[in-house]
Enzyme design. Structure first.
Site: not given
Length: 317
Positions: A44, A49, A78, A111, A214, A216, A274-275
């Protein structure tokens, strides 16, 4: 891999993807390569970015090494706010495809429902929110014009699917009134502090897939200094108790809260462990009472709000 079947094209969109927001240029190619190697198939990205070229390098290397073929990947990007005018949509989309080094996007999103004054990419790219003088300049381009140009991208094979991001119900309903191709996906900020249940219900009514960013909550915004001093969901006792009960990480619990309800997620991590763990968030189920307990944490906390930049950008008012 668990996926969502998109309404118009019947294309499968992976339920768990890798988000490229805040992935630094210097590490982006390696991070994307490692994400693909770990099993991610959805990437994504966005023009804003500033790392599309580097992400594309990671993709090229993964394809060259035989890890995947292009058709195995689902690449999202986007359209930024300064390119909403009809003639600018196709121009910038082709440039972004060139940066990625690919022929088409699987999904291309608007976006924000915000039109800003055009900035030539040769002058500054990505252009971000501000003019050269640090001020925000709006542009009177209606969503109908931008959406029509997005539909032309589909007709020309530059993207397979189109959708919206950061849009609320009334605007989605407006787009549906004139769309030749309905939005396939809505990507929004969504986590237990901002559960957006009414918006999710609306999307399900029209069979629009929802992607949460987002996941988290405040964690994504700490380094930007805009976490609004909110307690971390990754350290919340409700989340921690569930993680302990299931033998999973707090991050996996937060991701599963979304994916178990058919909402796609796009977590990002520069840590390989973690990935991999994030990708494995669908290996367990939360109980109905656990899902409800997480949803009960909702305080309508919105962390990504353009109104914080300029009061004229209060799209969530």
């Amino acid at each position: 891999m668990a996926s969502i079947i998109l309404k118009r094209t019947q294309q499968k969109m992976p339920l768990v993807g890798f988000g490229l927001w805040k992935v630094t240029k210097s590490t982006c190619a390696d991070t994307v390569y490692n994400a693909i190697k770990a099993g991610y198939r959805l990437l994504d990205g966005a023009g804003d970015y500033g790392n599309e070229k580097e992400a594309g390098e990671g993709v090229r290397r993964a394809i060259a090494d035989g890890l995947v073929k292009r058709e195995d990947l689902f690449i999202t990007s986007k359209l930024w706010n300064t390119f909403h005018a009809h003639d600018h949509v196709k121009q910038i989309t082709k440039m972004q495809l060139g940066l990625w080094g690919i022929d088409y996007f699987d999904l291309f999103l608007i976006h924000f429902p915000v039109a800003l004054r055009y900035v030539d990419p040769s002058h500054r790219y990505p252009p971000e929110w501000f003019g050269d003088d640090g001020k925000v300049y709006l542009q009177n381009t209606p969503m109908s014009e931008t959406w029509g140009a997005m539909e032309e991208l589909v007709d020309e094979g530059l993207t397979k699917n189109i959708g919206l991001s950061n849009c609320q119900g009334s605007l989605i309903l407006d787009v549906l009134r004139y769309a030749k191709y309905e939005p396939q996906v809505l990507q929004v900020e969504l986590h237990p502090y901002l559960s957006q249940e009414a918006l999710v219900k609306l999307c399900k009514t029209f069979n629009i897939a929802v992607t949460a960013y987002s996941s988290f909550g405040p964690q994504s915004y700490v380094e930007l200094g805009i976490d609004k001093n909110t307690p971390s969901l990754l350290k919340h006792n409700v989340t921690s108790a569930m993680a302990s009960a299931h033998g999973k990480t707090e991050a996996q619990v937060l991701l599963r809260w979304a994916t178990q309800r058919g909402i796609a997620v796009i977590p990002k991590s520069n840590d390989l462990g973690r990935l991999v763990a994030n990708l494995e968030c669908n290996t367990f189920d939360l109980s109905e009472s656990e899902l409800a307990a997480l949803s009960a944490l909702n305080i309508n906390l919105r962390l990504n709000d353009p109104a914080d930049i300029d009061g004229r950008l209060a799209i969530f008012a």
